[in-house]
Design a protein around this motif. Structure first.
Motif: not given
Length: 126
Positions: A21-24, A78-81, A92-99
């Protein structure tokens, strides 16, 4: 500035599953291209999965059919199953978001987006 916080990593045996999970911190970030990247020791960071503002998805070939990216805009998450995990998925898994880009269709997304989380470790044993 968007802050991203990943969770859900862990250690599993090959064939197992995890849900990341990735909390924004900003709800509006869910309108833009978001993705998951990973980096294993001694290897370059690689893009794994992306989801557009409208929900369209893209995947790294090696994870197609095993990983699923999704999002819950109401929860700004955001999720990744990850299913049928393999030792080579350890990283190491990273969450990323574009501006600014709502679409993840361009090739540049594989190089990285604007905002990054701290990462969550996934370890798969054989």
């Amino acid at each position: 500035q968007v802050q991203l916080a990943e969770s859900g990593g862990g250690s599993v045996q090959a064939g197992g599953s995890l849900r990341l999970s990735c909390a924004a911190s900003l709800h509006t970030s869910m309108r833009y291209c978001m993705g998951w990247f990973r980096q294993a020791p001694g290897k370059e960071r690689e893009g794994v999965a992306f989801i557009d503002g409208d929900g369209s998805t893209r995947y790294l070939d090696s994870v197609k059919g095993r990983f699923t990216v999704s999002k819950d805009s109401a929860k700004s998450t955001l999720y990744l199953q990850l299913n049928n995990l393999k030792p080579e998925d350890s990283a190491l898994y990273y969450c990323s978001a574009d501006a600014s880009s709502t679409s993840c269709s361009a090739d540049w997304v594989w190089g990285g987006l604007d905002y990054w989380g701290q990462g969550t470790q996934v370890t798969v044993s054989s």
